[in-house]
Design a protein around this motif. Structure first.
Motif, short mmCIF file in Angstrom:
data_model
loop_
_atom_site.label_atom_id
_atom_site.label_comp_id
_atom_site.label_asym_id
_atom_site.label_seq_id
_atom_site.Cartn_x
_atom_site.Cartn_y
_atom_site.Cartn_z
N CYS A 1 0.53 -1.04 0.12
CA CYS A 1 0.32 0.14 0.18
C CYS A 1 0.62 0.95 0.07
CB CYS A 1 -1.43 -0.18 1.01
SG CYS A 1 -2.38 -1.11 1.34
N ALA B 1 1.28 4.76 -2.58
CA ALA B 1 0.90 6.63 -2.26
C ALA B 1 2.38 7.23 -1.67
CB ALA B 1 0.53 6.35 -1.23
N CYS C 1 -3.82 -5.80 0.76
CA CYS C 1 -2.77 -5.15 1.85
C CYS C 1 -2.41 -6.26 2.53
CB CYS C 1 -3.88 -4.54 2.94
SG CYS C 1 -2.58 -3.93 4.12
N GLN D 1 -0.11 -4.96 12.67
CA GLN D 1 -1.34 -4.44 13.11
C GLN D 1 -2.47 -5.62 12.86
OE1 GLN D 1 -1.69 -1.62 14.32
NE2 GLN D 1 0.20 -1.10 14.06
N ALA D 2 -3.33 -6.30 12.11
CA ALA D 2 -3.56 -7.12 10.98
C ALA D 2 -3.62 -8.34 12.49
CB ALA D 2 -4.03 -7.70 9.96
N LEU E 1 1.95 7.07 14.89
CA LEU E 1 0.35 8.48 15.49
C LEU E 1 -0.65 7.90 16.61
CD1 LEU E 1 -0.88 7.45 12.07
CD2 LEU E 1 -0.44 9.29 12.88
N VAL E 2 0.27 7.24 17.57
CA VAL E 2 -0.14 7.18 18.39
C VAL E 2 0.76 7.17 20.05
CG1 VAL E 2 -0.57 4.92 20.51
CG2 VAL E 2 -0.47 4.41 17.80
N LYS F 1 3.96 9.55 19.75
CA LYS F 1 4.81 10.89 18.84
C LYS F 1 5.97 11.26 20.58
CE LYS F 1 4.31 14.76 16.59
NZ LYS F 1 3.53 14.87 15.74
N ARG G 1 10.23 13.84 9.79
CA ARG G 1 10.26 15.13 11.28
C ARG G 1 11.50 15.38 11.10
NH1 ARG G 1 6.17 10.97 10.30
NH2 ARG G 1 4.09 12.17 10.54
N GLN H 1 11.02 18.97 13.55
CA GLN H 1 10.27 18.99 14.59
C GLN H 1 11.47 17.98 15.76
OE1 GLN H 1 6.98 16.27 14.90
NE2 GLN H 1 5.89 17.26 12.82
N VAL I 1 -5.53 4.79 21.64
CA VAL I 1 -4.90 4.90 20.41
C VAL I 1 -4.72 3.60 19.45
CG1 VAL I 1 -3.57 7.10 18.76
CG2 VAL I 1 -4.77 7.32 21.25
N LEU J 1 -5.35 1.85 16.09
CA LEU J 1 -4.37 1.84 15.40
C LEU J 1 -5.44 1.08 15.02
CD1 LEU J 1 -1.92 2.60 13.32
CD2 LEU J 1 -0.81 2.39 14.79
N PHE K 1 -7.31 0.29 11.13
CA PHE K 1 -6.34 -0.04 9.67
C PHE K 1 -6.98 -1.43 9.37
CE2 PHE K 1 -2.65 -2.59 8.79
CZ PHE K 1 -1.89 -1.46 7.59
N VAL L 1 -4.70 -0.45 2.30
CA VAL L 1 -4.85 0.44 3.29
C VAL L 1 -4.74 1.88 2.84
CG1 VAL L 1 -3.69 1.38 4.46
CG2 VAL L 1 -4.17 -0.70 5.53
N GLU M 1 -3.68 5.66 3.39
CA GLU M 1 -3.75 6.01 4.29
C GLU M 1 -3.56 7.26 4.64
OE1 GLU M 1 0.65 5.76 1.78
OE2 GLU M 1 1.51 4.55 3.47
N VAL N 1 -5.18 8.34 8.04
CA VAL N 1 -4.03 9.39 9.50
C VAL N 1 -5.36 9.83 10.18
CG1 VAL N 1 -2.90 11.36 9.41
CG2 VAL N 1 -2.10 9.38 7.78
N LEU O 1 -6.56 8.33 12.89
CA LEU O 1 -5.70 8.44 14.18
C LEU O 1 -6.02 9.84 14.43
CD1 LEU O 1 -3.45 5.81 12.86
CD2 LEU O 1 -4.65 5.62 14.98
N LYS O 2 -5.69 10.93 14.22
CA LYS O 2 -6.14 12.22 14.25
C LYS O 2 -7.29 11.98 14.87
CE LYS O 2 -1.84 13.49 12.99
NZ LYS O 2 -1.02 13.78 13.48
N ASP P 1 -5.12 15.00 18.42
CA ASP P 1 -3.94 15.91 17.68
C ASP P 1 -3.84 16.12 16.22
OD1 ASP P 1 -1.38 16.59 17.49
OD2 ASP P 1 -0.27 14.84 17.59
N ASP Q 1 1.56 17.47 13.20
CA ASP Q 1 2.26 16.80 11.98
C ASP Q 1 1.59 17.67 10.80
OD1 ASP Q 1 3.89 14.82 13.20
OD2 ASP Q 1 1.74 13.49 12.76
#
Lengths: 342, 182
Positions: free
Chosen positions: A10, A14, A42, A47-48, A197-198, A200, A236, A239, B107, B111, B115, B125, B127, B131, B134-135, B140, B144
């Motif tokens: 996936c 992208a 996928c 995660q799955a 994303l969980v 940071k 990032r 940041q 969270v 996820l 997913f 998926v 993306e 995202v 999840l935001k 949050d 990002d």
């Protein structure tokens, strides 16, 4: 021409297009044909698996069945290659997952397919000499930190590739491309993957440790092989400079992008930024200049050595001559003396 | 009975062993998993403490953050001298924790659920959707944007996702675990 089933995954569709295009370009140039797995889905990623291991194996397994008509699979994303490998091991013995697949119309034949990550496939190509004569503009002098992350080599029972604590395959690939792989401490440390994303704070701390380690090893660039690693390591840095103690920015690219530059491929296929291409050129010029300087220094040394040897030989010759002269003189004077005495 | 004793559940250990495929007593708590775990310093307890609580059937482990925030890096199982996989144990515990409504990793739970939902919907998926979801779960929204907006502008976060052709049969793979999941 060797043919492999190609499983992009996936992310390569992208957020990591340049990984996709650079893999395709590099492999086609060394005579390996990549045929995309038809209607791939996928891989489920980690995660799955966390929701349901059997379901994860089934959805990854579908791709194995679809690929088996083409051949062994190359899956560039580390997470995809790991999920597919894990499913392949599960499916080798008869069990509920195979039956679930059959019910959905996908029959897995044992031993029909095996899975390679792009690093594995490239390493095999290096070993079997497929890159010979293909490196037209080697990455001379470029100090590369090869970053393997987790799933290319771990868990070793599933990955079955390279060393899980200190892998060297990507370093060898970089050497083949003319670059200088650096020794560094964080080759296999986790980047935190989707946990950006969980949590940071955790993830950016992990990543800035990795980047700082590469900077400490004096690397010019980090080579990666996973879209998630790339997201965390490359995107990032501003940041992390502000809040997580990152010392300076450092470019992060896919290892196939670097091989592509070394093979002289069009940057439209590779998608590298101008800054990095400039840096590669600068390092190459520096290295060529350094090698030239070294060569000249060696020559000068050779010349000096030759001169010293000549001088020494002449001195010796002169000494010998004078000795000979002395002895003849002595002899002649001796005869004279003897004659006089007689 | 004290509060502590009340929280001991002998069936918990059996269920974890069944779900994870791991023999909990094989772990002798050397702590090597915790020493190498990248996530542990940012969680409430460390992996070998999870192992110990699971061995004891201590239900407090179901409320821990660690069981949700394991990053699946495989370091623990690679280094375990006794061939135990603490990540699989965390996975099993998180599933039980979800069933019992004791989730500490809201969270992380979102996820994995979003997913899988995303895969189930289209086969692949998407993306950008993931995202965004999840935001929403984390609240949050802004931290990002400096990453997301340039990626979006480069076309790296396409709005439309790809839908696989054989979605009908693909969906069957999600219902398949009639014989119990692993």
């Amino acid at each position: 021409m060797q043919t492999y089933a190609y499983y992009p995954g996936c992310s390569l569709e992208a957020s990591s297009r340049e990984y996709d295009t650079s893999v395709r370009a590099v492999f086609s140039k060394i005579g390996i044909e990549l045929k995309e797995v038809p209607d791939w889905s996928c891989c489920g990623s980690s995660q799955a698996h966390k929701i349901d291991g059997d379901m994860a194996a089934a959805i990854a397994g579908r791709n194995l069945v679809l690929a088996s008509s083409i051949g062994d699979i190359i899956a560039p994303c580390a997470s995809c290659s790991m999920s597919l490998k894990e499913a392949q091991i599960e499916l080798e013995h008869d069990g509920p997952i195979r039956r679930v697949l059959v019910e959905a119309g996908y029959e897995y034949l044992p031993g029909s397919v095996s899975v390679l990550s792009a690093v594995e496939a490239a390493y095999q190509a290096v070993e079997s000499g497929l890159f010979e004569g293909k490196i037209s503009s080697p990455l001379l002098g470029l100090k590369v930190a090869s970053y393997y992350g987790c799933l290319l080599v771990r868990p070793p029972k599933i990955a079955q590739f390279d060393d899980p604590e200190n892998p060297v395959s990507m370093d060898r690939i970089m050497e083949m491309a003319g670059a200088k792989p650096v020794e560094w401490s964080h080759k296999v440390d986790c980047c935190g993957n989707a946990y950006i994303l969980v949590d940071k704070n955790m993830t950016l701390n992990l990543v800035s440790n990795i980047l700082n380690a590469a900077i400490k090893a004096d690397a010019d660039v980090i080579a990666a092989a996973c879209p998630l690693c790339m997201q965390n390591l490359a995107e990032r840095q501003a940041q992390m400079q502000r809040r997580y103690g990152l010392k300076r920015k450092i470019p992060v690219v896919y290892f196939t992008q670097l091989i592509g530059v070394a093979m002289g491929l069009d940057n439209r296929m590779l998608g590298l930024k101008d800054d990095l291409l400039k840096l590669i050129d600068i390092r190459r010029q520096e290295e060529i200049a350094a090698r030239e300087a070294e060569r000249q220094a060696k020559e000068a040394e050779e010349r000096a050595k030759e001169a010293r040897r000549k001088a020494a030989a002449e001195k010796e010759k002169a000494a010998k001559e004078s000795k000979e002269k002395e002895s003849t003189e002595k002899e002649s004077s001796g005869t004279k003396e003897a004659g006089e005495a007689g | 009975m004290s509060e502590q004793l009340r929280s001991i559940d002998t069936s918990l250990k059996k269920e974890v062993e069944k779900l994870s495929g791991q023999k909990l007593n094989a772990c002798y708590l050397c702590g090597k998993c915790s020493a190498g775990c990248p996530a542990a310093p940012y969680q409430d307890i460390t992996p070998h403490v999870v192992m110990r609580l699971a061995q004891l059937g201590h239900r407090s482990v179901l409320k821990s953050k660690m069981i949700w925030n394991c990053v699946s890096c495989g370091t623990c199982v690679t280094r375990c001298p006794n061939n135990v996989d603490p990540a699989k144990v965390c996975e099993a515990l998180s599933r039980i924790s979800k069933r019992e409504g004791l989730v500490s990793g809201k969270v992380a739970k979102a996820l994995r659920e979003k997913f899988v939902e995303s895969i189930k919907n289209k086969g692949r998926v998407h993306e950008l959707t993931l995202v965004m979801q999840l935001k929403m779960a984390s609240g949050d929204w802004f931290s990002d944007l400096d990453v997301g907006i340039p990626m979006f502008l480069q076309g790296k976060l396409p709005i439309a996702g790809h839908r696989i052709k054989d979605l009908k049969n693909f969906k069957k793979l999600f219902e398949g675990n009639k014989e119990g999941s692993k």
